[in-house]
Motif scaffolding. Structure first.
Motif, PDB file in Angstrom:
ATOM      1  N   ARG A 114       0.856  -1.264   0.032  1.00 13.67           N
ATOM      2  CA  ARG A 114       0.090  -0.031   0.019  1.00 13.67           C
ATOM      3  C   ARG A 114       0.828   1.343   0.178  1.00 13.67           C
ATOM      4  O   ARG A 114       1.663   1.585   0.904  1.00 13.67           O
ATOM      5  CB  ARG A 114      -0.917  -0.118   1.364  1.00 13.67           C
ATOM      6  CG  ARG A 114      -1.966  -1.035   1.221  1.00 13.67           C
ATOM      7  CD  ARG A 114      -3.152  -0.511   1.785  1.00 13.67           C
ATOM      8  NE  ARG A 114      -3.002   0.001   3.141  1.00 13.67           N
ATOM      9  CZ  ARG A 114      -3.891   0.578   4.100  1.00 13.67           C
ATOM     10  NH1 ARG A 114      -4.988   0.886   3.731  1.00 13.67           N
ATOM     11  NH2 ARG A 114      -3.560   0.854   5.214  1.00 13.67           N
ATOM     12  N   PHE A 115       0.676   2.191  -1.093  1.00 19.07           N
ATOM     13  CA  PHE A 115       1.367   3.374  -0.958  1.00 19.07           C
ATOM     14  C   PHE A 115       0.594   4.487  -0.848  1.00 19.07           C
ATOM     15  O   PHE A 115      -0.690   4.469  -1.210  1.00 19.07           O
ATOM     16  CB  PHE A 115       2.149   3.532  -2.613  1.00 19.07           C
ATOM     17  CG  PHE A 115       3.357   2.563  -2.717  1.00 19.07           C
ATOM     18  CD1 PHE A 115       4.452   3.363  -3.006  1.00 19.07           C
ATOM     19  CD2 PHE A 115       3.140   1.449  -2.998  1.00 19.07           C
ATOM     20  CE1 PHE A 115       5.710   2.520  -3.044  1.00 19.07           C
ATOM     21  CE2 PHE A 115       4.216   0.666  -3.195  1.00 19.07           C
ATOM     22  CZ  PHE A 115       5.466   1.213  -3.486  1.00 19.07           C
ATOM     23  N   VAL A 116       1.000   5.436  -0.063  1.00 18.41           N
ATOM     24  CA  VAL A 116       0.127   6.657   0.183  1.00 18.41           C
ATOM     25  C   VAL A 116       0.107   7.773  -0.858  1.00 18.41           C
ATOM     26  O   VAL A 116       1.303   7.682  -1.601  1.00 18.41           O
ATOM     27  CB  VAL A 116       0.717   7.384   1.316  1.00 18.41           C
ATOM     28  CG1 VAL A 116      -0.249   8.698   1.631  1.00 18.41           C
ATOM     29  CG2 VAL A 116       0.906   6.429   2.743  1.00 18.41           C
ATOM     30  N   ARG A 117      -1.067   7.996  -1.426  1.00 19.16           N
ATOM     31  CA  ARG A 117      -1.009   8.840  -2.597  1.00 19.16           C
ATOM     32  C   ARG A 117      -0.874  10.574  -2.002  1.00 19.16           C
ATOM     33  O   ARG A 117      -1.637  10.922  -1.126  1.00 19.16           O
ATOM     34  CB  ARG A 117      -2.402   8.855  -3.404  1.00 19.16           C
ATOM     35  CG  ARG A 117      -2.610   7.650  -3.788  1.00 19.16           C
ATOM     36  CD  ARG A 117      -3.898   7.345  -4.749  1.00 19.16           C
ATOM     37  NE  ARG A 117      -3.396   8.238  -6.036  1.00 19.16           N
ATOM     38  CZ  ARG A 117      -3.742   7.733  -7.375  1.00 19.16           C
ATOM     39  NH1 ARG A 117      -4.801   7.154  -7.529  1.00 19.16           N
ATOM     40  NH2 ARG A 117      -3.457   8.704  -8.489  1.00 19.16           N
ATOM     41  N   SER A 118       0.263  10.942  -2.578  1.00 17.51           N
ATOM     42  CA  SER A 118       0.831  12.304  -1.999  1.00 17.51           C
ATOM     43  C   SER A 118      -0.313  13.719  -2.640  1.00 17.51           C
ATOM     44  O   SER A 118      -0.567  14.687  -2.106  1.00 17.51           O
ATOM     45  CB  SER A 118       2.122  12.785  -1.952  1.00 17.51           C
ATOM     46  OG  SER A 118       2.262  13.023  -3.653  1.00 17.51           O
ATOM     47  N   GLY A 119      -0.696  13.325  -3.610  1.00 23.90           N
ATOM     48  CA  GLY A 119      -1.476  14.396  -4.464  1.00 23.90           C
ATOM     49  C   GLY A 119      -0.567  15.398  -4.811  1.00 23.90           C
ATOM     50  O   GLY A 119      -1.004  16.684  -5.310  1.00 23.90           O
ATOM     51  N   ASP A 120       0.906  15.189  -4.762  1.00 22.16           N
ATOM     52  CA  ASP A 120       1.849  16.191  -5.289  1.00 22.16           C
ATOM     53  C   ASP A 120       2.315  15.637  -6.460  1.00 22.16           C
ATOM     54  O   ASP A 120       2.645  14.572  -6.843  1.00 22.16           O
ATOM     55  CB  ASP A 120       3.107  16.272  -4.225  1.00 22.16           C
ATOM     56  CG  ASP A 120       2.524  17.267  -3.159  1.00 22.16           C
ATOM     57  OD1 ASP A 120       1.855  18.195  -3.041  1.00 22.16           O
ATOM     58  OD2 ASP A 120       2.931  16.912  -1.808  1.00 22.16           O
ATOM     59  N   ILE A 121       2.825  16.671  -7.409  1.00 24.07           N
ATOM     60  CA  ILE A 121       3.147  16.592  -8.577  1.00 24.07           C
ATOM     61  C   ILE A 121       4.759  16.507  -8.792  1.00 24.07           C
ATOM     62  O   ILE A 121       5.121  17.530  -8.103  1.00 24.07           O
ATOM     63  CB  ILE A 121       2.716  17.449  -9.766  1.00 24.07           C
ATOM     64  CG1 ILE A 121       1.283  17.092 -10.128  1.00 24.07           C
ATOM     65  CG2 ILE A 121       3.815  16.954 -11.000  1.00 24.07           C
ATOM     66  CD1 ILE A 121       1.093  15.492 -10.568  1.00 24.07           C
ATOM     67  N   GLY A 122       5.498  15.653  -9.094  1.00 25.06           N
ATOM     68  CA  GLY A 122       7.055  15.728  -8.979  1.00 25.06           C
ATOM     69  C   GLY A 122       8.017  14.801  -9.801  1.00 25.06           C
ATOM     70  O   GLY A 122       7.181  13.971 -10.407  1.00 25.06           O
ATOM     71  N   HIS A 123       9.194  14.672  -9.629  1.00 23.79           N
ATOM     72  CA  HIS A 123       9.787  13.680 -10.383  1.00 23.79           C
ATOM     73  C   HIS A 123      11.099  13.528  -9.511  1.00 23.79           C
ATOM     74  O   HIS A 123      11.500  14.179  -8.747  1.00 23.79           O
ATOM     75  CB  HIS A 123      10.312  14.086 -11.881  1.00 23.79           C
ATOM     76  CG  HIS A 123      11.144  15.578 -11.897  1.00 23.79           C
ATOM     77  ND1 HIS A 123      10.673  16.633 -11.579  1.00 23.79           N
ATOM     78  CD2 HIS A 123      12.442  15.378 -11.857  1.00 23.79           C
ATOM     79  CE1 HIS A 123      11.529  17.746 -11.765  1.00 23.79           C
ATOM     80  NE2 HIS A 123      12.740  16.784 -11.856  1.00 23.79           N
ATOM     81  N   TYR A 124      11.945  12.412 -10.133  1.00 25.34           N
ATOM     82  CA  TYR A 124      13.265  12.144  -9.568  1.00 25.34           C
ATOM     83  C   TYR A 124      14.250  12.167 -10.678  1.00 25.34           C
ATOM     84  O   TYR A 124      14.004  11.918 -11.948  1.00 25.34           O
ATOM     85  CB  TYR A 124      13.297  10.894  -8.717  1.00 25.34           C
ATOM     86  CG  TYR A 124      13.022   9.552  -9.553  1.00 25.34           C
ATOM     87  CD1 TYR A 124      14.037   8.971 -10.133  1.00 25.34           C
ATOM     88  CD2 TYR A 124      11.726   9.069  -9.421  1.00 25.34           C
ATOM     89  CE1 TYR A 124      13.589   7.733 -11.246  1.00 25.34           C
ATOM     90  CE2 TYR A 124      11.479   8.035 -10.283  1.00 25.34           C
ATOM     91  CZ  TYR A 124      12.440   7.311 -11.090  1.00 25.34           C
ATOM     92  OH  TYR A 124      12.234   6.046 -11.771  1.00 25.34           O
ATOM     93  N   ASP A 125      15.451  12.634 -10.092  1.00 24.00           N
ATOM     94  CA  ASP A 125      16.660  12.495 -11.370  1.00 24.00           C
ATOM     95  C   ASP A 125      17.425  11.436 -11.412  1.00 24.00           C
ATOM     96  O   ASP A 125      17.303  10.399 -10.849  1.00 24.00           O
ATOM     97  CB  ASP A 125      17.348  13.932 -11.096  1.00 24.00           C
ATOM     98  CG  ASP A 125      18.313  14.043  -9.831  1.00 24.00           C
ATOM     99  OD1 ASP A 125      18.250  12.798  -9.074  1.00 24.00           O
ATOM    100  OD2 ASP A 125      18.605  15.066  -9.473  1.00 24.00           O
ATOM    101  N   GLU A 126      18.548  11.544 -12.186  1.00 25.78           N
ATOM    102  CA  GLU A 126      19.420  10.203 -12.322  1.00 25.78           C
ATOM    103  C   GLU A 126      19.961   9.599 -11.005  1.00 25.78           C
ATOM    104  O   GLU A 126      20.318   8.569 -10.938  1.00 25.78           O
ATOM    105  CB  GLU A 126      20.616  10.553 -13.356  1.00 25.78           C
ATOM    106  CG  GLU A 126      19.953  10.778 -14.805  1.00 25.78           C
ATOM    107  CD  GLU A 126      19.743   9.378 -15.258  1.00 25.78           C
ATOM    108  OE1 GLU A 126      20.025   8.241 -14.893  1.00 25.78           O
ATOM    109  OE2 GLU A 126      19.344   9.428 -16.678  1.00 25.78           O
ATOM    110  N   ASP A 127      20.363  10.790 -10.124  1.00 29.09           N
ATOM    111  CA  ASP A 127      20.823  10.361  -8.737  1.00 29.09           C
ATOM    112  C   ASP A 127      19.696   9.863  -7.617  1.00 29.09           C
ATOM    113  O   ASP A 127      20.101   9.573  -6.492  1.00 29.09           O
ATOM    114  CB  ASP A 127      21.830  11.478  -8.425  1.00 29.09           C
ATOM    115  CG  ASP A 127      22.595  11.850  -9.121  1.00 29.09           C
ATOM    116  OD1 ASP A 127      23.384  11.090  -9.701  1.00 29.09           O
ATOM    117  OD2 ASP A 127      22.923  13.207  -9.129  1.00 29.09           O
TER     118      ASP A 127
END
Length: 569
Positions: free
Chosen positions: A429-442
């Motif tokens: 079960r993952f909590v949905r944050s309602g936030d838009i984002g991304h992660y980089d190569e690191d």
């Protein structure tokens, strides 16, 4: 996709990748610190010191009184309505010592909102201070509350002579009042009764019901366990590796999860907490110098105001070793000023009430600007398409979801809302944050904006937080709030409400700021309208209340449209 681990290359030295959460009541941390450092100052409140021995003694006596005189039992909910004060800390741990559940209420709440928290949580008892009692009196009158413990902040506060460099708020200086209401119990009287609590049987379970801001409908109570709070404290102690002999400055509201975590974190290491009832930017540099403050959790608006105070340059703040926070974005220009003038980097973190505080934090040895940080111990963080649920990869923006040991157990009494707050991925079960984002190569995560805050200008997506950050780069801008305004041709267009620095007021026009913006952002992102305002609404936790601003603009647009339609007829 597999769990992200690329951020391990930037992991804080000496911090394990996994951690077992201690199965204990948060009260146990206080008992351990009081046994280890009984005479050390636990709380300094406007010059008055309370030792760990005294704090523990007060907690036990209040717990005994609540059990014996107010019939507070295991699992019962108790509302705490106070500004930052020693009474909050005493009541917080006393409720937990009873095996009961803390329901913190924001002191900014209206009587109707407080009544909602009482009714929704089913609380019978409240603890407050005399300045807040009028908001609870109607609930005592109508029987919604069976009893209310009432204290005076002055009982644990110093005198003006103890802190000549700062002003003590009037409500903190107010002498203790006498109350005749049969449902009112004096806080001081409860301690004087000297009643010992019954043995603590169940050390786990529910600790706090933290009400969310209610972005859709009524506020919902996130159920947070002792285990979740214990985990937050344990991992932060490892993450920061701070000196237990340093002092902490407590300026975040302790009725909010972020403030509670700061309180618990200081207490577990038996550090001294210098507590402010309300935010006071002018006093902060002197307090840091006087108490040799080493750790401070602060939000961006606090630091923005502090940077504009002349007192900052007049005092030695070199003792500060750890400065961290979240809740609202830290513009790059402000972050650079903070590090230059305070001598330490601002360690940004990211989290939410539903995850009992932070799930992401920048590693102290490798922080990045305008970055939520990397997933903390045992946090599995992903980015998904908010509509399809499909996982996304590097630099692909989507909704941030987290599976972590600190996630909440659902919303109190709302099974449907609880189900909607999670999404299942690979059986977890993952909590949905309602936030838009991304992660980089690191493996560093970046938050773009709220899922529902996006502005659609002629079909082009505009994220307000990005524009706000850009506007902060102008030397005259202190704060900014970007919202959508109606545009007959584009549908929606970008509008910015801007607070100018005091020394810049009258030197800049909205048109000049718009022209400046054209040089640092794409044309479709440039605000078509800028309005200078004196201040922007923020929550007690420092979050920009953009929905309030947007609602006001929607009302203006609606009236304008009605007038236009009438004229067309």
């Amino acid at each position: 996709m597999a769990r992200l681990t690329r951020h391990y290359a930037h992991w804080p030295p000496g911090v394990p990748h996994t951690l077992e959460a201690p199965e204990c009541n948060l009260f146990d941390f206080l008992a351990a610190s009081a046994a280890r450092c009984p005479e050390k100052t636990a709380i300094d409140y406007y010059g008055a010191q309370m030792s760990y021995r005294t704090l523990l003694d007060a907690v036990l006596k209040l717990a005994g009184y609540m059990q014996q005189r107010l019939s507070v039992r295991r699992g019962e909910r108790v509302v705490l309505l106070m500004q930052n004060c020693p009474q909050f800390a005493i009541a917080y741990y006393a409720v937990l010592r009873c095996g009961a559940v803390v329901v913190p209420a924001n002191p900014m709440c209206t009587p109707a909102e407080v009544a909602y928290y009482v009714a929704d949580s089913g609380a019978r008892v409240a603890v407050t201070t005399q300045d807040m009692l009028p908001r609870l009196t109607p609930l005592l009158d109508n029987g919604a509350l069976a009893g209310c413990l009432v204290g005076a902040c002055s009982e644990f506060a110093g005198q003006p002579r103890d802190v000549p460099f700062m002003e003590i708020p009037a409500f903190v200086r107010e002498p203790r009042q006498r109350f005749t209401h049969p449902g009112v119990h004096e806080f001081a009287g409860a301690l004087a009764a000297g009643i010992a609590p019954t043995p603590l049987v169940d050390t786990a379970g529910l600790a706090v019901i933290g009400y969310t801001s209610g972005t859709t409908g009524e506020p919902k109570g996130a159920m947070l366990s002792h285990r979740a709070f214990s985990y937050v404290v344990s991992q932060r102690v490892l993450w920061f590796s701070d000196n237990p002999d340093s002092s902490d400055l407590i300026t975040l509201p302790v009725n909010h999860v972020a403030g509670m975590c700061a309180l618990n974190q200081a207490l577990v290491q038996a550090r001294t907490m210098v507590m402010l009832a309300r935010w006071d930017a002018a006093a902060v540099p002197r307090l840091i110098e006087h108490h040799r403050i080493g750790c401070w959790a602060a939000v961006t608006p606090m630091l923005v105001e502090l940077l504009g105070r002349p007192e900052l340059a007049q005092h030695d703040v070199s003792s500060l070793r750890r400065l961290y926070g979240g809740a609202t974005a830290m513009p790059e220009a402000v972050a650079r000023q903070v590090e230059q003038r305070l001598g330490v980097p601002y360690i940004e973190c990211y989290g939410m009430t539903e995850t009992c505080g932070s799930t992401h934090m920048n590693p102290p040895q490798a922080p990045r600007l305008q970055c939520a940080g990397i997933p903390q111990v045992n946090v599995d963080a992903r980015v998904i398409d908010p509509d399809s649920g499909v996982e996304l990869g590097v630099d692909q923006p989507g909704e941030l979801v987290m599976h972590c040991p600190t996630q909440f157990d659902g919303y109190w009494g709302r099974p449907e809302a609880s189900a909607g707050a999670f999404i299942e991925i690979e059986g977890k079960r993952f909590v949905r944050s309602g936030d838009i984002g991304h992660y980089d190569e690191d493996g560093y995560f970046y938050i773009t904006d709220r899922l529902k805050r996006m502005i659609n200008a002629s079909g082009l997506k505009v994220w307000p937080a990005e524009i706000e950050s850009r506007l902060h780069g102008h030397p005259a801008v202190q704060e900014a709030c970007v919202i959508a305004a109606h545009d007959a041709r584009r549908g929606e267009t970008v509008k910015a409400l801007v607070v100018l620095r005091e020394d810049a007021r009258g030197t800049l026009t909205p048109d000049a700021l718009i022209e400046w913006a054209r040089g640092c952002m794409a044309a479709y992102k440039v605000p078509r309208e800028i309005e200078f305002v004196q201040s922007l609404p923020r929550s007690a936790a420092g979050k920009l209340l953009w929905r309030m601003v947007q609602d006001q603009q929607n009302q203006i647009d609606s009236k304008t449209n009605q007038v236009a339609q009438t004229e067309d007829r």
